[in-house]
Write an enzyme that holds these catalytic residues in place. Structure first.
Site, PDB file in Angstrom:
ATOM      1  N   ALA A  37      -2.000  -3.793  -7.537  1.00 37.19           N
ATOM      2  CA  ALA A  37      -1.908  -4.620  -8.735  1.00 37.19           C
ATOM      3  C   ALA A  37      -2.058  -6.099  -8.392  1.00 37.19           C
ATOM      4  O   ALA A  37      -2.797  -6.826  -9.058  1.00 37.19           O
ATOM      5  CB  ALA A  37      -0.577  -4.369  -9.415  1.00 37.19           C
ATOM      6  N   LYS A  72      -2.283  -6.526   4.231  1.00 35.94           N
ATOM      7  CA  LYS A  72      -2.126  -6.504   2.769  1.00 35.94           C
ATOM      8  C   LYS A  72      -1.765  -7.928   2.330  1.00 35.94           C
ATOM      9  O   LYS A  72      -0.741  -8.472   2.759  1.00 35.94           O
ATOM     10  CB  LYS A  72      -1.016  -5.514   2.407  1.00 35.94           C
ATOM     11  CG  LYS A  72      -0.712  -5.426   0.926  1.00 35.94           C
ATOM     12  CD  LYS A  72       0.123  -4.176   0.683  1.00 35.94           C
ATOM     13  CE  LYS A  72       0.750  -4.158  -0.683  1.00 35.94           C
ATOM     14  NZ  LYS A  72       1.436  -2.887  -0.956  1.00 35.94           N
ATOM     15  N   ASP A 173       8.227   7.111  -5.441  1.00 39.42           N
ATOM     16  CA  ASP A 173       6.843   7.101  -5.940  1.00 39.42           C
ATOM     17  C   ASP A 173       5.972   7.966  -5.023  1.00 39.42           C
ATOM     18  O   ASP A 173       4.859   7.574  -4.666  1.00 39.42           O
ATOM     19  CB  ASP A 173       6.333   5.660  -6.011  1.00 39.42           C
ATOM     20  CG  ASP A 173       5.060   5.536  -6.841  1.00 39.42           C
ATOM     21  OD1 ASP A 173       4.737   6.476  -7.602  1.00 39.42           O
ATOM     22  OD2 ASP A 173       4.362   4.505  -6.729  1.00 39.42           O
TER      23      ASP A 173
HETATM   24  N1  ATP Z   1      -1.999   0.623   6.054  1.00 39.92           N
HETATM   25  C1  ATP Z   1      -3.090   0.885   5.353  1.00 39.92           C
HETATM   26  N2  ATP Z   1      -4.199   1.362   5.950  1.00 39.92           N
HETATM   27  C2  ATP Z   1      -5.312   1.618   5.235  1.00 39.92           C
HETATM   28  N3  ATP Z   1      -5.426   1.423   3.908  1.00 39.92           N
HETATM   29  C3  ATP Z   1      -4.347   0.948   3.269  1.00 39.92           C
HETATM   30  C4  ATP Z   1      -3.137   0.645   3.946  1.00 39.92           C
HETATM   31  N4  ATP Z   1      -2.241   0.195   3.042  1.00 39.92           N
HETATM   32  C5  ATP Z   1      -2.864   0.216   1.868  1.00 39.92           C
HETATM   33  N5  ATP Z   1      -4.126   0.659   1.988  1.00 39.92           N
HETATM   34  C6  ATP Z   1      -5.097   0.835   0.905  1.00 39.92           C
HETATM   35  O1  ATP Z   1      -4.875  -0.162  -0.066  1.00 39.92           O
HETATM   36  C7  ATP Z   1      -4.499   0.430  -1.313  1.00 39.92           C
HETATM   37  C8  ATP Z   1      -3.451  -0.425  -1.981  1.00 39.92           C
HETATM   38  O2  ATP Z   1      -2.326  -0.494  -1.138  1.00 39.92           O
HETATM   39  P1  ATP Z   1      -0.873  -0.340  -1.718  1.00 39.92           P
HETATM   40  O3  ATP Z   1      -0.786   0.924  -2.488  1.00 39.92           O
HETATM   41  O4  ATP Z   1       0.117  -0.550  -0.624  1.00 39.92           O
HETATM   42  O5  ATP Z   1      -0.864  -1.582  -2.667  1.00 39.92           O
HETATM   43  P2  ATP Z   1       0.089  -1.831  -3.841  1.00 39.92           P
HETATM   44  O6  ATP Z   1      -0.059  -3.253  -4.240  1.00 39.92           O
HETATM   45  O7  ATP Z   1       1.458  -1.371  -3.477  1.00 39.92           O
HETATM   46  O8  ATP Z   1      -0.537  -0.899  -4.903  1.00 39.92           O
HETATM   47  P3  ATP Z   1       0.143  -0.470  -6.225  1.00 39.92           P
HETATM   48  O9  ATP Z   1      -0.167  -1.534  -7.190  1.00 39.92           O
HETATM   49  O10 ATP Z   1      -0.529   0.852  -6.465  1.00 39.92           O
HETATM   50  O11 ATP Z   1       1.607  -0.360  -5.939  1.00 39.92           O
HETATM   51  C9  ATP Z   1      -4.026   1.813  -0.963  1.00 39.92           C
HETATM   52  O12 ATP Z   1      -4.233   2.691  -2.026  1.00 39.92           O
HETATM   53  C10 ATP Z   1      -4.885   2.157   0.227  1.00 39.92           C
HETATM   54  O13 ATP Z   1      -6.149   2.618  -0.202  1.00 39.92           O
END
Ligand code: ATP
Length: 417
Positions: A37, A72, A173
């Site tokens: 998000a 991230k 989740d």
């Molecule tokens: N450690 C990782 N290695 C590879 N890809 C990753 C990793 N962490 C996240 N991703 C990719 O990035 C995407 C988004 O990461 P993540 O779900 O942690 O973000 P978020 O901001 O928590 O998302 P959401 O809004 O769904 O909660 C994941 O669906 C995955 O495809």
């Protein structure tokens, strides 16, 4: 803002991010491997100096024989204050609390400034479980994974969840999209944004979290709930998805969803009775009738390969209970829809590509307002900007789980009380 100005702004921001990462010892690539998000996840490389000075990195990357990480980048300046105040710290503290387990994504370090926060994570480069199930299903021309593969992955997942629970963290989740795979095919549990560290033992929670398709009935009924038991329900949904390529219960309205849950899951022909029994044991309506993690680990479907894996985490195996299979006394709906119908779809490529479904009928049994909002948000139209899973070698369309699990990213955060 016009397209060209937006592009220029994006380029400027990315250049700043590259510089900020370089200052911390990471070479950020332009390869975006995911987005949430308020976040984007990029492939990056840790410099030798950084690896040397960070104990977590050096311990982990030495075993992996590479220097790649996932970074991230959370745009805290754009995210709602509550996200930065509540969810992000929760995610970071949960990842720190669960360090270090082979099947939980590791957080190596974080850094931040006034605009954004950076989370340097273990790289899981082979996508998520949902994509994996879909691509295997397409390759086999048959929905779901082979039971042996499902068992191998599910054992890792149970081990990861057991580790979280024993570290005082309930995930809240658990779903296929939050389960990643690395280059060696090892499962890595991720996305602790809804995790809670007070959800253990006697504490009861009341916040609705996660995605409806994976959500325990007691949460849909707005009851106070035990976080560990709710995680166990989600495990049952995930195992069902693994072995059938479908979701066990697929409905938009909570009361219909609950009706399906009361009827219990139906299974494809050929699925072993042991696997069915395990799924039924997890998908028990009454939280205290649900299998616990020790019982799951000791279940006969789990055992054929190296049951010793669980001894360290879970201790010895208790007696295995039997589960009711009959429909309960709940009256049948007049026109029940087929369960878990396969639809061709995938997650939205751009976060937020969803339709406003405000004209959806209101759930009849009085679901909480926020849950209704979530349901409206989460039924994204399957046609909009969905990515296909891996190449299909057969004449069928790629198989996939149903759209209710592909909730737009914003929806996941707007519904939490
Ligand atoms: N450690 C990782 N290695 C590879 N890809 C990753 C990793 N962490 C996240 N991703 C990719 O990035 C995407 C988004 O990461 P993540 O779900 O942690 O973000 P978020 O901001 O928590 O998302 P959401 O809004 O769904 O909660 C994941 O669906 C995955 O495809």
């Amino acid at each position: 803002m016009k397209g060209s100005s937006r592009r220029r702004l994006g380029q400027r921001v990315f250049t700043e991010q590259v510089r900020e990462c370089r200052d911390k010892g990471y070479l950020l690539s332009s390869k975006k491997i995911g987005s949430g998000a308020f976040s984007k996840v990029y492939l990056a490389r840790a410099t030798p100096e950084r690896i040397q000075h960070n104990a977590k990195l050096s311990a982990d990357l030495q075993d992996k024989h590479h220097a790649m990480v996932a970074i991230k980048i959370v745009s805290t300046a754009e995210a709602p204050a509550e996200f930065s105040r509540k969810f992000l710290p929760r995610e970071i503290s949960s990842l720190n609390a669960t360090y270090k387990h082979l099947n939980v994504v590791q957080l190596y370090e974080t850094y931040q400034n006034s605009q954004r926060s950076y989370l340097v994570l273990e790289l899981a480069a082979r996508g998520d479980l949902l994509e994996h199930i879909n691509s295997v299903s397409a390759r086999r021309c048959c929905p779901g994974l082979e039971e042996d593969e499902a068992r191998r992955l599910f054992r890792q997942l149970v081990s990861a969840v057991a580790h979280c629970h024993s570290s005082g963290i309930v995930h809240r989740d658990l779903k296929c999209e939050n389960i990643l795979l690395d280059e060696q095919g090892l499962l890595k549990l991720t996305d602790f944004g809804f995790a809670n560290c007070s959800g253990l033992k006697n504490a009861l929670l009341s916040t609705f979290c996660g995605s409806v398709a994976y959500t325990a009935p007691e949460i849909l009924m707005s009851k106070k709930y035990a976080g560990e038991r709710a995680d166990l329900w989600s495990l049952g949904v995930i195992l069902y998805a693994m072995v059938t390529g479908k979701l066990p219960f697929k409905e938009r309205q909570p009361h219909r969803m609950l009706h399906l849950m009361r009827r219990g899951p139906t299974f494809r022909q050929g699925l072993s009775s042991e696997c069915q029994d395990l799924i039924r044991g997890l998908l028990q309506l009454r939280p205290d009738a649900r299998l616990d993690l020790q019982q799951v680990a000791a279940h006969r479907w789990m055992l054929p390969f190296a049951p010793a894996l669980f001894c360290n985490v879970l201790g010895t195996a208790p007696e295995e209970p039997k589960f009711p299979t009959a429909l309960d006394e709940v009256p049948r709906l007049k026109d029940p829809e087929p369960l878990g119908t396969l639809v061709q779809l995938q997650r939205p490529q751009r976060p937020g590509a969803h339709h406003d479904r405000t004209s959806e009928p209101t759930p009849a049994f009085g679901a909480p307002r926020l849950l209704q909002a979530h349901l409206r948000c989460s039924v994204a139209s399957p046609g909009v900007g969905f990515r296909r899973p891996g190449a299909a070698s057969c004449s069928q369309q790629p198989l996939s789980l149903c759209s209710i699990s592909a909730a737009p990213k914003e929806a996941r955060h707007c519904q939490v009380k």
